[in-house]
Structures are given as C-alpha cells and as structure tokens.
Design an enzyme around this catalytic site. Sequence first.
Site, PDB file in Angstrom:
ATOM      1  N   THR A  91     -14.851  -0.496 -14.371  1.00 56.31           N
ATOM      2  CA  THR A  91     -14.663  -1.709 -13.471  1.00 56.31           C
ATOM      3  C   THR A  91     -15.085  -2.744 -14.203  1.00 56.31           C
ATOM      4  O   THR A  91     -16.475  -3.143 -14.885  1.00 56.31           O
ATOM      5  CB  THR A  91     -16.417  -1.700 -11.862  1.00 56.31           C
ATOM      6  OG1 THR A  91     -16.452  -2.684 -11.315  1.00 56.31           O
ATOM      7  CG2 THR A  91     -16.821  -0.922 -13.039  1.00 56.31           C
ATOM      8  N   TYR A 117       0.984  -0.480   0.157  1.00 53.89           N
ATOM      9  CA  TYR A 117      -0.050   0.173   0.406  1.00 53.89           C
ATOM     10  C   TYR A 117       1.021   1.067   0.189  1.00 53.89           C
ATOM     11  O   TYR A 117       0.246   2.363  -0.522  1.00 53.89           O
ATOM     12  CB  TYR A 117      -0.484  -0.218   0.813  1.00 53.89           C
ATOM     13  CG  TYR A 117      -2.175  -0.861   1.114  1.00 53.89           C
ATOM     14  CD1 TYR A 117      -3.457  -0.664  -0.126  1.00 53.89           C
ATOM     15  CD2 TYR A 117      -1.846  -2.251   1.619  1.00 53.89           C
ATOM     16  CE1 TYR A 117      -3.436  -1.376  -0.246  1.00 53.89           C
ATOM     17  CE2 TYR A 117      -3.455  -2.864   1.010  1.00 53.89           C
ATOM     18  CZ  TYR A 117      -3.905  -2.849   0.169  1.00 53.89           C
ATOM     19  OH  TYR A 117      -5.079  -3.207   0.069  1.00 53.89           O
ATOM     20  N   HIS A 173     -14.325   0.792  -0.750  1.00 55.25           N
ATOM     21  CA  HIS A 173     -13.178  -0.113  -0.353  1.00 55.25           C
ATOM     22  C   HIS A 173     -12.457   0.659   0.227  1.00 55.25           C
ATOM     23  O   HIS A 173     -11.375  -0.093   0.614  1.00 55.25           O
ATOM     24  CB  HIS A 173     -12.550  -0.485  -1.744  1.00 55.25           C
ATOM     25  CG  HIS A 173     -13.498  -1.962  -2.508  1.00 55.25           C
ATOM     26  ND1 HIS A 173     -13.367  -2.045  -3.343  1.00 55.25           N
ATOM     27  CD2 HIS A 173     -14.787  -2.565  -1.640  1.00 55.25           C
ATOM     28  CE1 HIS A 173     -14.669  -2.867  -4.456  1.00 55.25           C
ATOM     29  NE2 HIS A 173     -15.637  -2.819  -3.050  1.00 55.25           N
ATOM     30  N   ARG A 219       1.211   1.910  -3.695  1.00 54.91           N
ATOM     31  CA  ARG A 219      -0.359   2.665  -4.983  1.00 54.91           C
ATOM     32  C   ARG A 219      -0.290   4.190  -3.750  1.00 54.91           C
ATOM     33  O   ARG A 219      -0.746   4.835  -4.503  1.00 54.91           O
ATOM     34  CB  ARG A 219      -0.765   1.714  -3.433  1.00 54.91           C
ATOM     35  CG  ARG A 219      -1.450   0.267  -4.029  1.00 54.91           C
ATOM     36  CD  ARG A 219      -1.529   0.207  -5.084  1.00 54.91           C
ATOM     37  NE  ARG A 219      -0.164  -0.013  -6.238  1.00 54.91           N
ATOM     38  CZ  ARG A 219       0.577  -1.005  -6.019  1.00 54.91           C
ATOM     39  NH1 ARG A 219       0.901  -1.831  -5.339  1.00 54.91           N
ATOM     40  NH2 ARG A 219       1.171  -0.901  -7.144  1.00 54.91           N
ATOM     41  N   ASN A 243     -12.989   2.256  -5.950  1.00 56.71           N
ATOM     42  CA  ASN A 243     -11.443   3.283  -5.971  1.00 56.71           C
ATOM     43  C   ASN A 243     -11.223   3.607  -4.455  1.00 56.71           C
ATOM     44  O   ASN A 243     -11.518   4.285  -4.111  1.00 56.71           O
ATOM     45  CB  ASN A 243     -11.227   3.918  -6.923  1.00 56.71           C
ATOM     46  CG  ASN A 243     -11.294   4.027  -8.201  1.00 56.71           C
ATOM     47  OD1 ASN A 243     -11.297   2.474  -8.412  1.00 56.71           O
ATOM     48  ND2 ASN A 243     -11.386   4.586  -9.058  1.00 56.71           N
ATOM     49  N   VAL A 244     -10.035   3.371  -3.750  1.00 55.26           N
ATOM     50  CA  VAL A 244      -9.219   3.757  -2.749  1.00 55.26           C
ATOM     51  C   VAL A 244      -8.440   5.157  -3.113  1.00 55.26           C
ATOM     52  O   VAL A 244      -7.694   5.859  -2.012  1.00 55.26           O
ATOM     53  CB  VAL A 244      -8.686   2.879  -2.208  1.00 55.26           C
ATOM     54  CG1 VAL A 244      -8.946   1.680  -2.091  1.00 55.26           C
ATOM     55  CG2 VAL A 244      -6.783   2.199  -2.877  1.00 55.26           C
ATOM     56  N   ASP A 245      -8.100   5.630  -4.413  1.00 54.06           N
ATOM     57  CA  ASP A 245      -7.665   7.000  -4.203  1.00 54.06           C
ATOM     58  C   ASP A 245      -8.978   7.848  -3.875  1.00 54.06           C
ATOM     59  O   ASP A 245      -9.806   7.806  -4.030  1.00 54.06           O
ATOM     60  CB  ASP A 245      -6.701   7.150  -6.044  1.00 54.06           C
ATOM     61  CG  ASP A 245      -8.509   7.049  -6.867  1.00 54.06           C
ATOM     62  OD1 ASP A 245      -9.365   8.006  -6.545  1.00 54.06           O
ATOM     63  OD2 ASP A 245      -8.553   5.984  -7.797  1.00 54.06           O
TER      64      ASP A 245
HETATM   65  N1  APR Z   1     -10.634   3.645 -19.244  1.00 56.31           N
HETATM   66  C1  APR Z   1     -12.127   3.479 -18.537  1.00 56.31           C
HETATM   67  N2  APR Z   1     -11.895   2.449 -18.103  1.00 56.31           N
HETATM   68  C2  APR Z   1     -10.497   1.463 -18.400  1.00 56.31           C
HETATM   69  C3  APR Z   1      -9.708   1.655 -18.900  1.00 56.31           C
HETATM   70  C4  APR Z   1      -9.768   3.615 -19.062  1.00 56.31           C
HETATM   71  N3  APR Z   1      -8.716   3.876 -19.532  1.00 56.31           N
HETATM   72  N4  APR Z   1      -8.068   1.238 -18.569  1.00 56.31           N
HETATM   73  C5  APR Z   1      -8.597  -0.017 -18.097  1.00 56.31           C
HETATM   74  N5  APR Z   1     -10.134   0.637 -18.034  1.00 56.31           N
HETATM   75  C6  APR Z   1     -11.461  -0.313 -17.407  1.00 56.31           C
HETATM   76  C7  APR Z   1     -10.661  -2.413 -17.925  1.00 56.31           C
HETATM   77  O1  APR Z   1     -11.453  -2.917 -19.844  1.00 56.31           O
HETATM   78  C8  APR Z   1     -11.911  -2.986 -17.120  1.00 56.31           C
HETATM   79  O2  APR Z   1     -13.223  -3.103 -17.499  1.00 56.31           O
HETATM   80  O3  APR Z   1     -11.305  -0.811 -16.188  1.00 56.31           O
HETATM   81  C9  APR Z   1     -12.155  -2.092 -15.794  1.00 56.31           C
HETATM   82  C10 APR Z   1     -11.137  -3.038 -14.236  1.00 56.31           C
HETATM   83  O4  APR Z   1     -11.230  -3.544 -13.796  1.00 56.31           O
HETATM   84  P1  APR Z   1     -10.249  -3.665 -12.478  1.00 56.31           P
HETATM   85  O5  APR Z   1      -9.130  -4.116 -12.760  1.00 56.31           O
HETATM   86  O6  APR Z   1     -11.391  -5.343 -11.993  1.00 56.31           O
HETATM   87  O7  APR Z   1     -10.347  -3.041 -11.625  1.00 56.31           O
HETATM   88  P2  APR Z   1     -12.213  -3.163 -10.504  1.00 56.31           P
HETATM   89  O8  APR Z   1     -13.535  -3.553 -11.479  1.00 56.31           O
HETATM   90  O9  APR Z   1     -12.553  -1.462 -10.198  1.00 56.31           O
HETATM   91  O10 APR Z   1     -11.914  -3.939  -9.232  1.00 56.31           O
HETATM   92  C11 APR Z   1     -12.491  -3.729  -8.357  1.00 56.31           C
HETATM   93  O11 APR Z   1     -11.410  -5.677  -7.034  1.00 56.31           O
HETATM   94  O12 APR Z   1      -9.366  -5.855  -6.636  1.00 56.31           O
HETATM   95  C12 APR Z   1     -10.251  -4.934  -6.175  1.00 56.31           C
HETATM   96  O13 APR Z   1     -10.545  -3.755  -3.928  1.00 56.31           O
HETATM   97  C13 APR Z   1     -10.279  -3.864  -5.768  1.00 56.31           C
HETATM   98  O14 APR Z   1     -11.924  -2.410  -6.160  1.00 56.31           O
HETATM   99  C14 APR Z   1     -11.568  -3.250  -7.101  1.00 56.31           C
HETATM  100  C15 APR Z   1     -12.131  -4.232  -6.745  1.00 56.31           C
END
Ligand code: APR
Length: 227
Positions: free
Chosen positions: A171, A53, A104, A56, A87-89
């Site tokens: 997401t 962390y 989260h 990050r 997001n944690v940002d």
């Molecule tokens: N703009 C928009 N979306 C994007 C971009 C971008 N420039 N780049 C990537 N993505 C999309 C990807 O296609 C994907 O669908 O962002 C998504 C990221 O997915 P994850 O990496 O799974 O992230 P997230 O859904 O936020 O994860 C959920 O998982 O590990 C845990 O706690 C963590 O909050 C997080 C949770």
Amino acid sequence: MENIVVLTGAGISAESGLSTFRDSDGLWEHHRVEDVATYEAWQRNPNLVRSFYNERRRQLFSAEPNEGHRQLVRLEEKFNVHIITQNVDDLHERAGSSKVLHLHGELKKLCSETDPFYIVTLDDWEHTSAMKDKAGYPLRPFIVWFGEAVPMIEPAIELCRNADILIVIGTSLNVYPAAGLINYCSPHCKRYLVDPKETSLGIPNGFTFIQAVATKGVKQVVDEILM
Ligand code: APR
C-alpha cells in the site's frame, strides 16, 4: 496467543493480475477519481460507474490468489491473525484467511442506497441497471467511495491497538483514514513493511522494510515470524 494484524493494499493483488491505483499505468492514470469513485459520479453518470466496476469485477472473477495471500494463512497456525484490507477483491478469503475486514467495501457485493442492511452478492461480473432493492431503487456498488465515511475504521483501530505484530503489504499509505491505522499500534508492536518501492513519505518509523514484491517478501516475513 499473540495478535498479528496485516494491513494490505492493492500491491498484494498485483501479481494476481489486478491493477494497483497509483503505480505508473495504475487505475488512476486511466480514470479520474471524480468520474468513477465518488457518490457524485454515481448520481451524475451511473452507467460509467457501473461499467468501471464491472470491468474490475470481470477481472476479479478470472483472478486467483497468489503466494503473498497464501503465505499469510500459515500465520494462523500460531497466531490470532486479522487481515485489514483496503482491497475490494476477495483474494484473501479465497486463499484461506479466516478473519478479513474490508475497509473499502467488496467488489462482488451491491447494496441498497436506502437500507444499509440490504446487501446482495453477485455470482457473475455484471451489475446492470435492472438490479433493484426491495423498494425498487437501483442497487449501488458496495464500495466506500472518496468522501464517504469508512464504517469499518473503528473495529480496525481496535485491532491495531491490540496488535503484537503489524505487517503492512503493498500500500502507498496515501489514503486516509486507512493509512493512519499504523499510528494506533503500541510502542511494543513489531512492524514489517513489504513493498518493492519506498512510499513517497519514506519508511514509517519503527518498520523493518522488506523491499520485495508480495509473492517473495511475504514468505520472508512469515518465515521469520514462525521461526
Ligand atoms: N507486491 C507488493 N507491493 C506492490 C507490488 C507487488 N507486486 N506492486 C506494487 N506494489 C505496491 C506499490 O509500490 C505501492 O506502494 O503497492 C502499492 C500500491 O499503492 P496504491 O496503488 O496507492 O494502492 P493502495 O495503497 O491500496 O490504495 C489505497 O486508494 O484509490 C483508493 O480505494 C482505493 O483502496 C484503495 C486506496
């Protein structure tokens, strides 16, 4: 005033230089969840968890909000807007969004393991083992780890129930209970999904899919809503 709920994930911050989790080269390709993002990991190896962390947080202190975060602020001119972020940002807050619910946790905060109301905000990136709560116990990252309860899910569900418009951005909709929030919106709720890729489950029912990165796609949706 109509209610807009925006559900964001790591993708909205990708163009600010913060890694996503499940894309190729994402965080979970380089780290095992069970080593850094569970309470058991924290008990077993707090130094490793702190250093994950810290890295990050170090990146976050040098990152800036991007056009995706900024465009969402425009919606507040005409709508009651709530951001629900996984997001944690703090990039939504720094862009100027006024109502941000963190599902989260928050990377810049630490908390006590014994007193849920004892939360401190760091003004620099480093969390050290010397940082203690009032009783002298080490502070932990203010992060909801895998397997832990998500205390903010109830207010988030309520916001989704009352949404007239839902915008989902960046997401993979892989992690519950956050991913289940989209099911609480009423049938009349207009839904948008902004992501450069379809999720592994396809496009959820009733969504208009804007296949684009956040810095482009969010403006497109916001322009359409404000038209
Ligand atoms: N703009 C928009 N979306 C994007 C971009 C971008 N420039 N780049 C990537 N993505 C999309 C990807 O296609 C994907 O669908 O962002 C998504 C990221 O997915 P994850 O990496 O799974 O992230 P997230 O859904 O936020 O994860 C959920 O998982 O590990 C845990 O706690 C963590 O909050 C997080 C949770």
